[in-house]
Write a protein that holds these residues in place. Structure first.
Motif, PDB file in Angstrom:
ATOM      1  N   PHE A  16       0.850  -1.199   0.000  1.00  0.00           N
ATOM      2  CA  PHE A  16       0.000   0.000   0.000  1.00  0.00           C
ATOM      3  C   PHE A  16       0.889   1.253   0.000  1.00  0.00           C
ATOM      4  O   PHE A  16       0.637   2.211  -0.732  1.00  0.00           O
ATOM      5  CB  PHE A  16      -0.918  -0.017   1.230  1.00  0.00           C
ATOM      6  CG  PHE A  16      -1.781   1.206   1.347  1.00  0.00           C
ATOM      7  CD1 PHE A  16      -2.923   1.338   0.567  1.00  0.00           C
ATOM      8  CD2 PHE A  16      -1.446   2.235   2.221  1.00  0.00           C
ATOM      9  CE1 PHE A  16      -3.720   2.483   0.661  1.00  0.00           C
ATOM     10  CE2 PHE A  16      -2.230   3.374   2.317  1.00  0.00           C
ATOM     11  CZ  PHE A  16      -3.370   3.502   1.535  1.00  0.00           C
ATOM     12  N   MET A  76       2.224   1.853  -3.352  1.00  0.00           N
ATOM     13  CA  MET A  76       1.216   2.490  -4.206  1.00  0.00           C
ATOM     14  C   MET A  76       1.168   3.980  -3.910  1.00  0.00           C
ATOM     15  O   MET A  76       1.216   4.817  -4.815  1.00  0.00           O
ATOM     16  CB  MET A  76      -0.167   1.868  -3.942  1.00  0.00           C
ATOM     17  CG  MET A  76      -1.291   2.540  -4.709  1.00  0.00           C
ATOM     18  SD  MET A  76      -2.914   1.866  -4.320  1.00  0.00           S
ATOM     19  CE  MET A  76      -3.380   2.881  -2.928  1.00  0.00           C
ATOM     20  N   ASN A  96       0.017  -0.608 -11.377  1.00  0.00           N
ATOM     21  CA  ASN A  96      -0.889  -1.013 -12.476  1.00  0.00           C
ATOM     22  C   ASN A  96       0.015  -1.416 -13.635  1.00  0.00           C
ATOM     23  O   ASN A  96       0.220  -0.689 -14.599  1.00  0.00           O
ATOM     24  CB  ASN A  96      -1.813   0.154 -12.856  1.00  0.00           C
ATOM     25  CG  ASN A  96      -2.723  -0.196 -14.032  1.00  0.00           C
ATOM     26  OD1 ASN A  96      -2.639  -1.289 -14.595  1.00  0.00           O
ATOM     27  ND2 ASN A  96      -3.564   0.741 -14.429  1.00  0.00           N
ATOM     28  N   SER A  98     -12.748  -3.620 -10.159  1.00  0.00           N
ATOM     29  CA  SER A  98     -11.358  -3.746  -9.692  1.00  0.00           C
ATOM     30  C   SER A  98     -10.939  -5.207  -9.585  1.00  0.00           C
ATOM     31  O   SER A  98      -9.862  -5.596 -10.052  1.00  0.00           O
ATOM     32  CB  SER A  98     -11.189  -3.089  -8.320  1.00  0.00           C
ATOM     33  OG  SER A  98     -11.484  -1.721  -8.393  1.00  0.00           O
ATOM     34  N   ASN A  99     -11.795  -6.004  -8.968  1.00  0.00           N
ATOM     35  CA  ASN A  99     -11.345  -7.351  -8.603  1.00  0.00           C
ATOM     36  C   ASN A  99     -12.087  -8.476  -9.319  1.00  0.00           C
ATOM     37  O   ASN A  99     -11.895  -9.648  -8.993  1.00  0.00           O
ATOM     38  CB  ASN A  99     -11.434  -7.518  -7.079  1.00  0.00           C
ATOM     39  CG  ASN A  99     -10.341  -6.713  -6.386  1.00  0.00           C
ATOM     40  OD1 ASN A  99      -9.366  -6.315  -7.025  1.00  0.00           O
ATOM     41  ND2 ASN A  99     -10.499  -6.464  -5.107  1.00  0.00           N
ATOM     42  N   GLU A 119     -12.164   1.792  -0.579  1.00  0.00           N
ATOM     43  CA  GLU A 119     -11.091   1.746  -1.590  1.00  0.00           C
ATOM     44  C   GLU A 119      -9.953   0.830  -1.127  1.00  0.00           C
ATOM     45  O   GLU A 119      -9.453   0.001  -1.898  1.00  0.00           O
ATOM     46  CB  GLU A 119     -10.514   3.151  -1.802  1.00  0.00           C
ATOM     47  CG  GLU A 119     -11.377   4.076  -2.627  1.00  0.00           C
ATOM     48  CD  GLU A 119     -10.746   5.454  -2.825  1.00  0.00           C
ATOM     49  OE1 GLU A 119     -11.285   6.234  -3.606  1.00  0.00           O
ATOM     50  OE2 GLU A 119      -9.718   5.772  -2.185  1.00  0.00           O
ATOM     51  N   HIS A 120      -9.543   0.981   0.144  1.00  0.00           N
ATOM     52  CA  HIS A 120      -8.372   0.234   0.602  1.00  0.00           C
ATOM     53  C   HIS A 120      -8.682  -1.252   0.828  1.00  0.00           C
ATOM     54  O   HIS A 120      -7.813  -2.106   0.701  1.00  0.00           O
ATOM     55  CB  HIS A 120      -7.782   0.879   1.857  1.00  0.00           C
ATOM     56  CG  HIS A 120      -7.417   2.333   1.633  1.00  0.00           C
ATOM     57  ND1 HIS A 120      -7.127   2.816   0.371  1.00  0.00           N
ATOM     58  CD2 HIS A 120      -7.330   3.385   2.473  1.00  0.00           C
ATOM     59  CE1 HIS A 120      -6.868   4.116   0.460  1.00  0.00           C
ATOM     60  NE2 HIS A 120      -6.989   4.479   1.715  1.00  0.00           N
ATOM     61  N   PHE A 135      -8.120  -2.840  -2.354  1.00  0.00           N
ATOM     62  CA  PHE A 135      -6.678  -3.024  -2.551  1.00  0.00           C
ATOM     63  C   PHE A 135      -6.211  -4.297  -1.835  1.00  0.00           C
ATOM     64  O   PHE A 135      -5.493  -5.119  -2.407  1.00  0.00           O
ATOM     65  CB  PHE A 135      -5.931  -1.791  -2.010  1.00  0.00           C
ATOM     66  CG  PHE A 135      -4.441  -1.925  -2.053  1.00  0.00           C
ATOM     67  CD1 PHE A 135      -3.740  -1.579  -3.196  1.00  0.00           C
ATOM     68  CD2 PHE A 135      -3.738  -2.431  -0.970  1.00  0.00           C
ATOM     69  CE1 PHE A 135      -2.359  -1.731  -3.256  1.00  0.00           C
ATOM     70  CE2 PHE A 135      -2.361  -2.593  -1.017  1.00  0.00           C
ATOM     71  CZ  PHE A 135      -1.680  -2.233  -2.161  1.00  0.00           C
ATOM     72  N   ASN A 153      -4.206  -7.607 -10.636  1.00  0.00           N
ATOM     73  CA  ASN A 153      -4.060  -6.159 -10.793  1.00  0.00           C
ATOM     74  C   ASN A 153      -5.465  -5.556 -10.645  1.00  0.00           C
ATOM     75  O   ASN A 153      -6.312  -5.720 -11.524  1.00  0.00           O
ATOM     76  CB  ASN A 153      -3.472  -5.849 -12.176  1.00  0.00           C
ATOM     77  CG  ASN A 153      -3.378  -4.349 -12.433  1.00  0.00           C
ATOM     78  OD1 ASN A 153      -3.667  -3.530 -11.557  1.00  0.00           O
ATOM     79  ND2 ASN A 153      -2.971  -3.977 -13.636  1.00  0.00           N
ATOM     80  N   SER A 154      -5.690  -4.848  -9.551  1.00  0.00           N
ATOM     81  CA  SER A 154      -7.034  -4.290  -9.297  1.00  0.00           C
ATOM     82  C   SER A 154      -7.286  -3.018 -10.106  1.00  0.00           C
ATOM     83  O   SER A 154      -8.356  -2.424  -9.984  1.00  0.00           O
ATOM     84  CB  SER A 154      -7.183  -3.954  -7.808  1.00  0.00           C
ATOM     85  OG  SER A 154      -7.018  -5.089  -7.022  1.00  0.00           O
ATOM     86  N   PHE A 155      -6.324  -2.581 -10.896  1.00  0.00           N
ATOM     87  CA  PHE A 155      -6.417  -1.226 -11.440  1.00  0.00           C
ATOM     88  C   PHE A 155      -6.553  -1.139 -12.958  1.00  0.00           C
ATOM     89  O   PHE A 155      -6.500  -0.055 -13.519  1.00  0.00           O
ATOM     90  CB  PHE A 155      -5.218  -0.400 -10.935  1.00  0.00           C
ATOM     91  CG  PHE A 155      -5.197  -0.372  -9.432  1.00  0.00           C
ATOM     92  CD1 PHE A 155      -6.109   0.399  -8.732  1.00  0.00           C
ATOM     93  CD2 PHE A 155      -4.325  -1.169  -8.712  1.00  0.00           C
ATOM     94  CE1 PHE A 155      -6.144   0.398  -7.347  1.00  0.00           C
ATOM     95  CE2 PHE A 155      -4.344  -1.185  -7.324  1.00  0.00           C
ATOM     96  CZ  PHE A 155      -5.254  -0.391  -6.643  1.00  0.00           C
TER      97      PHE A 155
END
Ligand code: F6P
Length: 545
Positions: A79, A82, A89, A353-354, A479-480, A483, A492-494
């Motif tokens: 984190f 990031m 990403n 994202s996931n 959001e976190h 992550f 890759n969540s992004f």
């Protein structure tokens, strides 16, 4: 996963087996401190957000093992990477810096030779000036914010959530869909001379947004009695984009435009200029409070010990529910009218994202990833789909969200609302056994219908009151969590490549439907597809008659 993490993962799986014979009834009876052990507060201040996850099917050993996994996977370190601009990403070679959108202006963060925090604050200053000018001018009484996905759901959520609590200087409406019934219904009730259109699109390639902006421009020209190219129209348009030059090319001429950057993902852009409509409506100071709430949770995620780290723990429990216990959906039920848009917002945040099945190294994921995310508001939801949550064959982990203090004076109604929220989580967790009803209901056949198995997990988030700061904190927490899930899933969540094929096929089929071209070559084009062809033919026929 590396070898050590795999070992921890195996132990997590073993705990699921161990707990398969137990129940929340047993766990609560065995440990009277359970509700203290399995709850945390995000803040102890007047903005307290209390998170109770004691009604999740976990015990000390499970939580310890999940936290061990987090340590082994170095989730908080990742984190921090990031937050420091590492290009995580990797499939798009981009940094992921939504946290920079609310970073303190005393900080610097150099990415590719540019101080992104300075960039953000320059933009925030322009946004503040612009928002204040619209608020003081009072020329515009209505804002129509045009955008879709992350360029729509975030600002709409803020507007709905804060409207009861903060004075609104202008009315705001949000339009996403290319279904023109939506924009027509808004334009019908609008006065052109008093309407400001904010066109939000990071890429400025999104067909829905371009189509709606075009309709808005024609409507404005017609109502104001000017040519479509008349300069006065520009005063009624604002563009928010990473590519303002594409807006001009698309014919959206705006007197003002604001930037976002390639390192902000659409679904993570709520703290950017995409939220211009609510920034104008409530004023920049309220937005600053919202950003402060997000920043506090960014710092909490970075600095708390794992044992006290709320987004980390909740993200790990999500993984426990989806990937270990195998639950395939997750419901978010705010008992708060203000959060009626939350489930929509979280659907994109979590699923876009996931919702992936390929890991960082290109191999297939070893575990179940994103659940189906859905929801509604309490108590309406109780009278719609809660039957299935209580007695259906699928177990759906639920997240309840409520506020102790309402923003109105109807205290009796509010007490009843929150009593319902507590009652639902209690009923889901503990159900009702045959013994508990046998006295009132003699026939066995009938009794069986009234038994509720219970043991259905939920988390309850109870905040003191809905403020801009609380809302910011809640969103950053979600959001976190996303992550955290992504790191455990190894994905890759992004990025969002899955959305692309549908988009390109839609543009081909649009041409085919309108008869302007024969279909071009795409991967799916060669697939024999009598179904789509017949649908197109029938549609064309309907349109002719
Ligand atoms: O659905 C795909 C997507 O790219 C989302 O990620 C994004 O939020 C939305 O479309 C809108 O994109 P844009 O802001 O570029 O118009």
């Amino acid at each position: 996963m590396a070898e050590e993490s795999l070992k921890v993962w195996q132990r997590v799986l073993a705990h699921a087996k161990r707990l398969s014979d137990t129940s929340l009834r047993i766990l609560f009876s065995q440990d009277l401190t359970r509700s203290v052990k399995f709850s945390r507060s995000l803040w102890d201040s007047k903005d307290e957000i209390y998170v109770d996850f004691s009604k999740q099917l976990i015990d000390d050993q499970v939580l310890d093992e999940l936290l061990a996994l987090a340590k082994d996977l170095q989730i908080t370190e990742q984190f921090n990477e990031m937050r420091n601009g590492v290009k995580i990403n990797w499939s798009e070679q981009q940094a992921v810096l939504h946290t920079a959108l609310r970073a303190d202006n005393k900080q610097t963060l150099i990415v590719d030779g540019v101080d992104v925090i300075a960039q953000v604050h320059t933009e925030l200053d322009s946004l503040r000036k612009f928002a204040n000018s619209i608020r003081t001018d009072k020329k515009f009484k209505k804002i129509v914010s045009i955008g879709i996905g992350g360029s729509d759901l975030g600002p709409a959520l803020i507007f709905d959530a804060l409207s009861p609590n903060y004075e609104t200087a202008v009315e705001c409406t949000f339009i996403g869909n290319i279904d023109a019934h939506e924009i027509e219904s808004v334009l019908k009730k609008s006065d052109a001379s008093e309407t400001l259109f904010i066109v939000c699109s990071k890429s400025f390639n999104t067909v829905e947004t371009l189509a709606n902006a075009k309709i808005a421009r024609s409507w404005l020209a017609e109502k104001l009695g000017v040519d479509r190219n008349d300069k006065t129209l520009a005063d009624h348009f604002v563009v928010v984009s990473a590519h303002p030059e594409r807006a001009i090319k698309a014919g959206v001429i705006a007197a003002n435009s604001f930037n976002i950057w390639p390192w902000v993902g659409g679904r993570f852009s709520i703290s950017s200029a995409m939220s211009l409509a609510p920034i104008i409506a409530f004023g920049p100071d309220v937005f600053d409070e919202f950003l402060a709430g997000m920043r506090a949770v960014d710092d909490h995620m970075q600095n708390s010990t794992p044992e006290n780290n709320v987004p980390l723990i909740l993200g790990l429990i999500d993984v426990w529910n989806f990937s270990v216990l195998g639950h395939t959906s997750q419901a978010f039920i705010p008992y708060a009218f203000q959060l009626r848009s939350l489930a929509n917002y979280l659907q994109q945040l979590i699923m876009e994202s996931n919702g992936k099945s390929v890991q960082v190294d290109g191999s297939a994921t070893a575990m179940r990833t994103s659940p189906v995310v859905w929801g509604g508001v309490g108590t309406n939801a109780q009278h719609a789909f809660f039957q299935m949550l209580h007695q259906g064959t699928d177990v759906v982990p639920v997240e309840f969200i409520g506020f102790s203090q309402p923003v109105h004076e109807q205290h009796e109604a509010h007490d009843a609302l929150i009593a319902n929220m507590f009652a639902q989580s209690k009923a889901l967790a503990f159900g009702r056994t045959i013994e508990e009803i046998s006295l009132e209901q003699p026939s066995e056949k009938i009794i069986n219908h009234r038994v509720m198995a219970g043991n259905r997990p939920s988390t309850t988030v109870l905040a003191r009151v809905m403020t801009a700061r609380t809302l910011g904190a809640l969103i950053a927490m979600y959001e976190h969590r996303v992550f955290v899930q992504g790191v455990v899933f190894g994905i890759n969540s992004f990025d969002q490549w899955g959305v692309e094929l549908g988009k390109s096929l839609a543009s081909e089929l649009s041409n085919e439907i309108s008869g302007s071209s024969v279909p071009s070559q795409t991967s799916a084009k060669d697939q024999p597809d009598g179904s789509t062809q017949r649908l197109i033919d029938l549609y064309r026929q309907h349109r002719k008659n």
